[in-house]
Scaffold this active site. Structure first.
Site, mmCIF file in Angstrom:
data_model
loop_
_atom_site.group_PDB
_atom_site.id
_atom_site.type_symbol
_atom_site.label_atom_id
_atom_site.label_comp_id
_atom_site.label_asym_id
_atom_site.label_seq_id
_atom_site.Cartn_x
_atom_site.Cartn_y
_atom_site.Cartn_z
ATOM 1 N N ASP A 232 4.414 -4.408 -7.140
ATOM 2 C CA ASP A 232 3.791 -3.185 -6.611
ATOM 3 C C ASP A 232 4.426 -1.952 -7.237
ATOM 4 O OD1 ASP A 232 5.939 -4.367 -4.929
ATOM 5 O OD2 ASP A 232 5.903 -2.419 -3.962
ATOM 6 N N ASP B 129 7.964 4.812 -9.261
ATOM 7 C CA ASP B 129 8.737 4.551 -8.048
ATOM 8 C C ASP B 129 10.241 4.501 -8.317
ATOM 9 O OD1 ASP B 129 6.618 4.679 -6.413
ATOM 10 O OD2 ASP B 129 6.743 2.638 -5.636
ATOM 11 N N GLY C 179 0.810 -1.226 0.000
ATOM 12 C CA GLY C 179 0.000 0.000 0.000
ATOM 13 C C GLY C 179 0.832 1.261 0.000
HETATM 14 P P1 AMP Z 1 9.284 0.420 -2.323
HETATM 15 O O1 AMP Z 1 10.282 -0.658 -2.136
HETATM 16 O O2 AMP Z 1 9.802 1.812 -2.153
HETATM 17 O O3 AMP Z 1 8.487 0.262 -3.572
HETATM 18 O O4 AMP Z 1 8.250 0.278 -1.123
HETATM 19 C C1 AMP Z 1 7.591 -0.918 -0.782
HETATM 20 C C2 AMP Z 1 6.533 -0.615 0.233
HETATM 21 O O5 AMP Z 1 7.103 0.011 1.377
HETATM 22 C C3 AMP Z 1 5.428 0.322 -0.236
HETATM 23 O O6 AMP Z 1 4.250 -0.094 0.367
HETATM 24 C C4 AMP Z 1 5.890 1.648 0.287
HETATM 25 O O7 AMP Z 1 4.843 2.548 0.428
HETATM 26 C C5 AMP Z 1 6.492 1.266 1.622
HETATM 27 N N1 AMP Z 1 7.495 2.208 2.096
HETATM 28 C C6 AMP Z 1 8.735 2.412 1.597
HETATM 29 N N2 AMP Z 1 9.383 3.356 2.314
HETATM 30 C C7 AMP Z 1 8.547 3.747 3.302
HETATM 31 C C8 AMP Z 1 8.626 4.694 4.380
HETATM 32 N N3 AMP Z 1 9.714 5.417 4.604
HETATM 33 N N4 AMP Z 1 7.555 4.808 5.182
HETATM 34 C C9 AMP Z 1 6.458 4.082 4.988
HETATM 35 N N5 AMP Z 1 6.313 3.178 4.012
HETATM 36 C C10 AMP Z 1 7.343 3.003 3.167
HETATM 37 MG MG MG Z 2 7.069 1.171 -4.363
#
Ligand code: AMP
Ligand code: MG
Length: 538
Positions: free
Chosen positions: A280, A290, A110
């Site tokens: 995702d 992303d 999410g």
């Molecule tokens: P990503 O690897 O950046 O695509 O992130 C994977 C998941 O982790 C997604 O649900 C992001 O929204 C969540 N996410 C990544 N960094 C953060 C953060 N600093 N705070 C909250 N959620 C995060």
């Molecule tokens: Mg992401």
């Protein structure tokens, strides 16, 4: 755009918030981390920022919303897109999605730090969803803080816009602001947490829907909701496909396979490595989305990945991207099965990805080499030989292709004893000592075959080099350039962020006064953090 098309203030933006209007909302309004069921989004407000400051905005992205430079430089813009203030018709929310991370089902993910503000309908009737990244926790934040640091925000901001100007499908970036928050990050997960500057990027896309949005409903048996989201997506994001029906569902999945193939072809053309191709992080519109530990190929190495988390398996390395995209499409196809319910047809669409990718990739390569048309019989061999050659000595991909257009191929005899490597190509090599006789022999053999191939075309040398220059960029966001801009911005000097944004608006132009940004990576950057190695920490 003439100034008369600009709105006089942000208050005039026209919102049409279909996502929150037409899809079911989380009934719990309290903002705490949890598993959420049976809904598509959770209402949540951005965190207020103590001391926001504008680092940069993209006027070309602002044009999409009919916002003038005056509006973007006003305090209202700063307060709005740093998360401090909501416009009247904004309806902020975080969406629920799941995903496969590094090949494994990870359950609910999410929008953990992305907060959607609403959807704009602009003056030409285009829809642009607005999303703040780094503006505080949501129910999907898991154990993290919902924030983003300046370092990763500069990278997201610049690369979104650079990719757009390169002609690669991507989400856009409107603005980059520091928040005044201190954010603690352990950049290499090695027990060295540091305080960094917090930042927020406002990004734009016609839709931020990802493969994982469908997967979460499929995995939780929420079949009615899955159908509702599919129908919503087709009606709003794929209106040309017509009313949702069994046939429309298949045409839709086929289109996702096609646009995904096209996006990957474009990544391969410019040497972009996404770094975290989890389901995702795959857009339903085939947009690059992303920007985390992405990187640009410097020396052409198909096994290279910028992501230190992936250093062992190299699942998301440059050369694997086409195959991983197809694997992700299979996961999406699986998730859609309860609604499409036609395994054979889904399988056919999925299979078509490979053919589509390959034929588009070949066309793209023939453009990079400046051919009038692809010769499907003989050209693929020439492509394979070239790519193999590029791995035999450390060769800068961007410089090699760009400068190949400058080589006088037609009038050179590459097969004489005393032939030397053309000076234009010499610029692309990182280690001169690798250019031994064996290497030269292979290079001259290839250049000779290239010469024979070009002679079959009717274009003049000048026409060929013009065509090549329009698909082989001179300027890309080299990893070390982004890092230099970050180093300055962290000291409060935003000039290089803005300079790179301006440079990368015209990546195919020569821009003679900016030559230094087209040079190959300096030696010091070979092993420097942020230049060759990146982590997911952001
Ligand atoms: P990503 O690897 O950046 O695509 O992130 C994977 C998941 O982790 C997604 O649900 C992001 O929204 C969540 N996410 C990544 N960094 C953060 C953060 N600093 N705070 C909250 N959620 C995060
Ligand atoms: Mg992401």
């Amino acid at each position: 755009m003439s100034s008369t098309d600009y709105l006089s203030s942000l208050q005039e933006l026209h919102f049409d918030n279909r996502y929150t209007r037409d899809l079911p909302a989380d009934p719990i309004s309290e903002n705490y981390t949890r598993q959420v069921a049976d809904i598509c989004y959770s209402p949540v407000e951005p965190l207020k920022t103590p001391n926001p400051s504008l680092v940069s905005y993209s006027q070309d992205a602002a044009d999409l919303l009919n916002l003038s430079s005056q509006t973007c430089e006003a305090n209202e813009f700063l307060q709005t897109f740093s998360g401090n203030q909501l416009l009247d018709d904004m309806n902020p929310y975080a969406t629920r999605y799941g995903g496969h991370q590094f090949g494994n089902w990870a359950g609910q993910l999410g929008d953990g730090r992305a907060i959607n503000l609403g959807e704009i309908s602009n003056q030409t009737g285009e829809r642009w969803a607005l999303q703040l990244k780094g503006s505080g926790p949501t129910p999907y934040s898991r154990r993290a803080d919902g924030l983003a640091v300046l370092r990763s925000s500069v990278r997201e901001y610049l690369c979104s816009e650079a990719m757009h100007y390169l002609g690669v499908p991507t989400t856009r970036a409107l603005s980059l602001m520091t928040t005044g928050n201190k954010v603690v990050r352990d950049m290499f997960y090695d027990g060295n947490p540091q305080e960094e500057l917090g930042a927020v990027v406002c990004r734009l896309a016609p839709s931020f829907t990802r493969f994982g949005h469908f997967q979460i409903h499929g995995s939780r048996g929420e079949t009615d909701l899955l159908k509702q989201l599919i129908d919503f997506t087709i009606v709003n994001d794929f209106p040309h496909l017509g009313e949702p029906s069994a046939e429309t569902y298949l045409a839709w999945y086929q289109e996702i396979c096609d646009t995904t193939a096209e996006m990957i072809v474009q990544w391969m053309r410019v040497g972009f490595v996404h770094g975290v191709m989890n389901t995702d992080n795959m857009s339903i519109l085939g947009l690059t989305i992303d920007y985390g530990p992405y990187g640009w190929l410097e020396d052409f190495d198909p096994t290279w990945t910028p992501n230190t988390t992936d250093a062992e398996g190299k699942r998301y390395c440059f050369g694997n991207q086409p195959e991983i995209a197809q694997w992700n499409l299979a996961q999406l196809g699986n998730a859609l099965m309860p609604i499409i319910d036609n395994l054979e047809a889904v399988q056919n669409a999925y299979d078509s990805y490979q053919y589509r990718f390959q034929s588009r990739w070949r066309e793209m390569m023939s453009e990079k080499l400046g051919f009038d048309n692809l010769n499907t019989e003989t050209d693929p061999q020439l492509f394979d030989q070239l790519l193999s050659l590029l791995t035999e000595a450390e060769t800068d991909m961007t410089i090699f292709f760009r400068n190949l257009a400058k080589v006088e191929v037609e009038n050179t005899d590459f097969l004489t004893q005393d032939c030397e490597i053309p000076a234009e190509l010499m610029d692309s090599y990182y280690q001169q000592e690798q250019l031994n006789d064996e290497y030269k022999g292979k290079l001259f053999f290839w250049l000779n075959a290239y010469q024979q191939r070009i002679k079959q075309d009717s274009s003049s040398a000048e026409q060929r080099s013009q065509k090549m220059d329009s698909v082989n960029p001179k300027y890309v966001l080299r990893n070390y350039l982004a890092q230099l801009a970050i180093d300055k911005a962290e000291l409060g000097d935003n000039s290089m962020v803005n300079e790179l944004l301006e440079l990368l608006r015209n990546p195919y132009d020569e821009q003679p006064e900016q030559e230094q940004f087209a040079e190959k990576r300096p030696e010091w950057a070979r092993v420097k953090a942020g230049c060759s190695m990146l982590s997911c920490s952001s």
